[in-house]
Write an enzyme that holds these catalytic residues in place. Structure first.
Site, short mmCIF file in Angstrom:
data_model
loop_
_atom_site.label_atom_id
_atom_site.label_comp_id
_atom_site.label_asym_id
_atom_site.label_seq_id
_atom_site.Cartn_x
_atom_site.Cartn_y
_atom_site.Cartn_z
N LEU A 70 51.65 51.12 41.79
CA LEU A 70 51.33 51.58 43.34
C LEU A 70 51.17 50.26 44.09
O LEU A 70 51.54 50.29 45.39
CB LEU A 70 50.11 52.59 43.41
CG LEU A 70 50.32 53.87 42.80
CD1 LEU A 70 48.69 54.52 42.96
CD2 LEU A 70 51.08 54.54 43.55
N GLY A 71 50.45 49.35 43.59
CA GLY A 71 50.41 48.34 44.18
C GLY A 71 49.99 47.00 43.48
O GLY A 71 49.65 47.38 42.35
N GLY A 118 48.20 42.97 43.66
CA GLY A 118 47.52 42.06 44.16
C GLY A 118 47.05 40.81 43.45
O GLY A 118 47.37 40.82 42.21
N GLY A 119 46.62 39.93 44.28
CA GLY A 119 46.39 38.69 43.21
C GLY A 119 45.19 39.07 42.26
O GLY A 119 45.29 38.16 41.16
N THR A 141 46.22 44.90 39.67
CA THR A 141 47.40 45.97 39.69
C THR A 141 46.95 47.19 39.86
O THR A 141 45.91 47.62 39.01
CB THR A 141 48.49 45.81 38.68
OG1 THR A 141 48.78 44.32 38.37
CG2 THR A 141 49.87 46.50 39.00
N ASP A 148 34.20 45.27 54.07
CA ASP A 148 35.92 45.11 54.52
C ASP A 148 36.23 46.33 55.28
O ASP A 148 37.33 46.56 54.84
CB ASP A 148 36.42 44.60 53.08
CG ASP A 148 37.84 43.81 53.65
OD1 ASP A 148 37.92 43.70 54.61
OD2 ASP A 148 38.65 43.80 52.47
C1 NAG Z 1 40.50 37.16 43.38
O1 NAG Z 1 39.25 37.12 43.22
C2 NAG Z 1 38.46 35.84 43.36
C3 NAG Z 1 37.02 36.12 42.85
O2 NAG Z 1 36.46 37.22 43.05
C4 NAG Z 1 38.56 35.49 44.98
O3 NAG Z 1 38.22 34.22 44.89
C5 NAG Z 1 40.15 35.34 45.19
O4 NAG Z 1 40.38 35.08 46.48
C6 NAG Z 1 40.93 36.63 44.87
N1 NAG Z 1 42.17 36.52 45.17
C7 NAG Z 1 42.94 37.51 45.93
C8 NAG Z 1 44.32 37.14 46.05
O5 NAG Z 1 42.25 38.26 46.35
#
Ligand code: NAG
Ligand code: NAG
Ligand code: NAG
Ligand code: NAG
Ligand code: NAG
Ligand code: NAG
Ligand code: NAG
Ligand code: NAG
Ligand code: NAG
Ligand code: NAG
Ligand code: NAG
Ligand code: NAG
Length: 781
Positions: free
Chosen positions: A451-452, A454-455, A458, A570
């Site tokens: 569905l999505g 992210g860093g 998933t 958030d």
């Molecule tokens: C992923 O998690 C780390 C630690 O919580 C944070 O520093 C980082 O910015 C996050 N990355 C993203 C793409 O949200």
């Protein structure tokens, strides 16, 4: 001779060859029983020679049963052997007072010494003649063998032999000529009439008479005055030419004695005068012991003999009969150049493993050709078995490891803690999933189900066995501190059961990083609905008001729950999800913080999304529930204006929507920036009240902002004021939306919508949230 059973890799060819050999052997046996080459001496070599208590020897002579020395030692009187012990060494003979000494007894013959007939001329012209009669006819088991020859030595004389077979007189004889010594010398050593002649003897005779006479006018005999004639074994006497003739002397008997000593006469013997078949029926059948066979004698007189069966040896006439030959112990007679194994009655001789061929022949074994097929099959099977075993072992080890790892992860991820907490907090809708359940639900994390992304993880769409749809969030690694916090929040969220908060259904702690299963919310984010490019399905004012109210209610609930205070941290339009009925659901508590009871604020690293971020929190780092209020204010502005929170096209001062809004409010030109649809549908009072509230929410000083509870209450009042709207019914969203679409179609908007090209730019969420779930979901038509 025995033919060992061939069991060396018998090819067809070999079998044929063996059959041929056997045939030849049979033919040989039939025609050549008396031939000296075929003679066997098993009897005198058997371990049991005689009946118990009987002498087996007479001097050098071995006397095996059926022969015997003395009374009752032979098979019958005819087989008695007399042993004359007055001579030294003792000598055996066929009869008492005999002058023929027995030399050797074999399985089928008996050799006895010869008697030589002699005729000599004396210088005075007189002659002396000794005729010989050898008679074995009277009750003896013997006949004179055909291997004997009648030989005459001398000059100018002749000798003959007479006998009778079947009452018919038979005779044979030959002449010797040698008028001159030169002629004898020229003839060499051959017994061909010059000084020596030879002839066969009649068959089936058991007696003979030898007579010698001179040829008249045969010349000067002075160099060879005597003539000798004898019956003896063929090829034993070798004529030595003139020297033999010179040895012939009237007064010297040494030549005669030499022949009598060295040239035996061969007699065939057999038992009785019946054939095997006839004798087998009688009581005194000699071949009654084990593993022997009866052989008919070829003599005219009949009779039979006993022989051991092939592969056996011993005395067949005596108990216990023939014994198995251990052929492997007799390499001379039974050559074997491989592995020899004795069997009863036979033996096997095979080439050593890896070799093939005839092991009974020296160098008969050859290294087997490299059998690729057999080797590969064997090797393949072996390897296969080995690999299968290893694989199974590996699987087992891996499975154990996996289970252990899962347990470890479960513990590491706070599974125990969570279980305990869930137990103590009582009822909860949350479930701890097994890793397999989630794997199955997401079809092994199929690409289609994403569905999505992210860093930090998933989100997959999944279907639980009970057909419930879930969104499964697979996070990235967490450190231990994050883990504890994660568990804590999970415990809290699990207990939050608010209709406007996305429900956490469960988690899985067996993986390295925990996985979360949320309620699946189908209808995209509020952000998408606000900033829709197409005019269709746009939110009506009432819908916006309701969504705002629902969201505010949820946030207020979070802030003021009796058990704890949760600050979302958030709040933004992408974190408000809408379901089929456009019901708002607050999502993504990834950044949320718990504020312990008794505290109003916590100090944290500043986190949030630009455009929504509370400036006070940003500057001080002090997080309070009023930070959420500020963010919510921005969401309200979005709802009112339909504009993006950050838009550089608005100019440097107006890039931030909150600033843009406050500036417009101050300059009293709010109507310019409000969404045309909102302006059209909302009453003036509603707009005014809303904008006032928004301004309070966006107050730079957190303390001056209203609480979430207040905001929720005010929004509720605003909604109620719009109840009079003839078309919209709160309880009937389906109808409302359909009506809404109709109304939209009637209203063509003048306000151009900003192209929604940079969706991702909006995200700066610290952890991946539910907002991202919706990124790949197709927008409604
Ligand atoms: C992923 O998690 C780390 C630690 O919580 C944070 O520093 C980082 O910015 C996050 N990355 C993203 C793409 O949200
Ligand atoms: C020989 O055998 C016969 C009959 O079996 C017996 O009468 C006789 O006494 C035996 N003679 C000797 C010397 O054993
Ligand atoms: C034994 O042999 C000698 C010499 O040939 C002979 O004189 C004697 O009669 C023989 N005795 C018997 C019992 O045969
Ligand atoms: C030997 O045989 C010859 C020929 O038949 C005969 O003349 C002679 O008398 C015989 N001698 C003896 C001793 O029997
Ligand atoms: C053999 O000869 C003897 C005497 O010469 C005689 O009594 C006998 O009947 C003969 N046998 C045959 C089968 O002719
Ligand atoms: C036979 O030959 C010998 C010599 O070789 C001779 O002395 C003798 O007289 C001869 N006898 C006759 C009868 O010719
Ligand atoms: C066979 O031998 C027996 C004695 O052993 C004798 O009575 C019989 O007449 C013989 N038969 C023949 C055909 O020679
Ligand atoms: C005779 O031979 C058979 C097989 O050929 C064997 O079983 C048996 O033991 C043998 N008998 C003796 C006494 O060796
Ligand atoms: C004797 O006869 C029997 C029956 O016919 C047979 O089995 C056996 O082999 C014979 N014995 C010999 C030694 O031939
Ligand atoms: C959102 O809800 C509306 C109304 O129920 C429906 O028509 C539309 O298909 C939904 N969109 C999605 C993506 O589920
Ligand atoms: C939407 O509303 C209908 C009618 O009230 C209800 O049956 C349905 O379950 C709702 N859907 C969701 C996702 O809540
Ligand atoms: C919703 O609208 C439908 C269709 O107009 C109507 O049948 C239903 O009664 C309404 N439900 C409520 C709760 O008003």
């Amino acid at each position: 001779m025995s033919l060992p059973q061939i069991s060396t890799l018998g090819s067809h060819k070999r079998q044929l060859a063996m059959k041929f050999l056997v045939l030849i052997w049979a033919v040989f046996l039939f025609f050549g029983l008396t031939a000296s080459e075929t003679e066997t001496y098993n009897l005198i070599h058997s371990t049991i020679l005689t009946k118990p208590g009987c002498e087996s020897r007479c001097g050098d002579l071995i006397v095996p049963y059926p022969f015997g020395i003395g009374t009752n030692c032979s098979i019958g009187e005819r087989f008695n052997i007399y042993c004359n012990k007055s001579v030294n060494p003792p000598k055996g003979s066929i009869t008492e007072h005999d002058h023929s000494w027995i030399k050797l007894i074999s399985d089928s013959t008996l050799r006895t010494s010869n008697l030589v007939a002699k005729r000599c001329s004396f210088p005075d012209g007189s002659w002396s003649t000794t005729n010989i009669t050898s008679d074995y006819s009277r009750n003896f088991p013997y006949t004179i063998s055909e291997v004997n020859k009648f030989t005459v030595i001398g000059c100018g004389s002749y000798a003959w032999l007479t006998s009778a077979a079947k009452n018919r007189t038979v005779s044979t004889g030959c002449m010797v000529f040698c008028s001159k010594p030169d002629e004898v010398a020229a003839a060499g050593d051959e017994c061909s009439g010059n000084g020596c002649c030879e002839s066969s003897i009649p068959q089936n005779i058991n007696y003979y008479k030898t007579q010698v006479d001179s040829l008249t006018n045969s010349g000067n005999m002075s160099f060879a005055p005597c003539t000798y004639a004898f019956v003896g074994e063929e090829n034993v006497f070798k004529f030595k030419g003139i020297s033999d003739l010179r040895a012939i002397d009237r007064f010297d008997n040494s030549f005669k004695d030499r022949i009598e000593d060295t040239v035996p006469i061969v007699l065939d013997w057999a038992i009785g005068n019946q054939s095997c078949a006839q004798a087998n029926k009688t009581n005194d059948f000699a071949c009654r012991y084990a593993n022997n066979t009866c052989v008919d004698s070829t003599r005219e007189a009949g009779g039979y003999r006993c022989v051991c069966k092939q592969g056996y040896q011993g005395n067949p006439y005596l108990s216990p009969g023939c014994q198995d030959i251990n052929e492997c112990n007799n390499k001379e007679k039974f050559p074997c150049y491989g592995d020899c194994v004795n069997t009863i009655g036979s033996y096997t001789c095979e080439c050593k493993s890896g070799y093939s061929g005839d092991a009974m022949v020296k160098d008969g074994c050859r290294r087997k050709p490299f059998n690729v097929l057999r080797l590969s099959i064997g090797l393949g099977l072996g390897i296969f078995t080995l690999l299968t075993g290893l694989f199974v072992l590996l699987l087992m080890v891996k499975q154990r490891k996996l289970i252990k790892l899962r347990e470890q992860f479960f513990e590491q991820n706070g599974g125990v803690l969570l279980e305990e907490k869930l137990k103590t907090t009582g009822r909860s809708v949350m479930k701890i999933f097994q890793v397999e359940e989630l794997k199955e639900a997401t079809n092994n994390y199929a690409e289609d189900n994403i569905l999505g992304k992210g860093g930090n993880g998933t989100v997959y769409k999944g279907t639980l066995p009970d057909t419930r749809l879930v969104a499964i969030k697979k996070s990235q690694r967490l450190d231990q501190g994050q883990r504890d916090q994660f568990i804590n929040e999970m415990v809290i969220l699990a207990q939050i059961n608010h209709k406007n908060v996305v429900q956490l259904l469960g988690c899985c702690l067996e993986t390295d990083v925990p996985m979360l299963a949320y309620e699946y919310v189908s209808n995209d984010t509020l952000y998408r609905h606000i900033h829709k490019t197409s005019g269709k399905g746009r939110l009506s004012w009432d819908s916006r008001l309701r969504i705002a109210h629902e969201s505010a209610g949820a946030l207020a609930f979070l802030h003021n729950d009796a058990r704890m205070s949760v600050i979302h941290r958030d709040v933004k339009s992408t974190n408000i999800l809408l379901d089929d009925n456009y019901t708002a659901k607050i999502a993504d508590f990834g950044a949320s913080r718990l504020v312990p009871l008794g505290h109003d604020e916590v100090t944290t690293l500043v986190q949030g999304t630009i455009g929504y971020l509370d400036p006070e929190y940003f500057h001080t780092g002090h997080l309070t529930d009023k930070s959420d209020v500020y963010s919510f204010g921005v969401v309200l502005v979005e709802l009112l204006t339909g504009k993006k929170t950050i838009d550089p096209e608005r100019g440097a001062q107006d890039t931030n929507l909150a600033t843009h809004f406050l500036k417009a409010k101050k300059e009293n030109r709010l109507l310019e920036i409000l969404d045309q649809q909102v302006v059209k549908e909302a009453t003036e009072e509603q707009l005014k009240a809303t904008c006032d509230m928004v301004c309070r929410c966006l107050n730079q000083v957190g303390g001056s902002r209203p609480s979430m509870k207040d905001v929720a209450m005010e929004l509720e009042i605003l909604r109620k004021s719009s109840k009079q709207h003839p078309w919209i019914s709160e309880q009937n969203y389906t109808e409302a939306s359909s009506l809404m679409i109709e109304s939209e179609e009637q209203n063509l908007y003048a306000v151009p919508l900003i192209a929604n090209s940079d969706t991702f730019g909006e995200y700066s969420s610290s952890t991946m949230g539910m907002n991202e779930i919706m990124l790949h979901v197709h927008s409604p038509r």
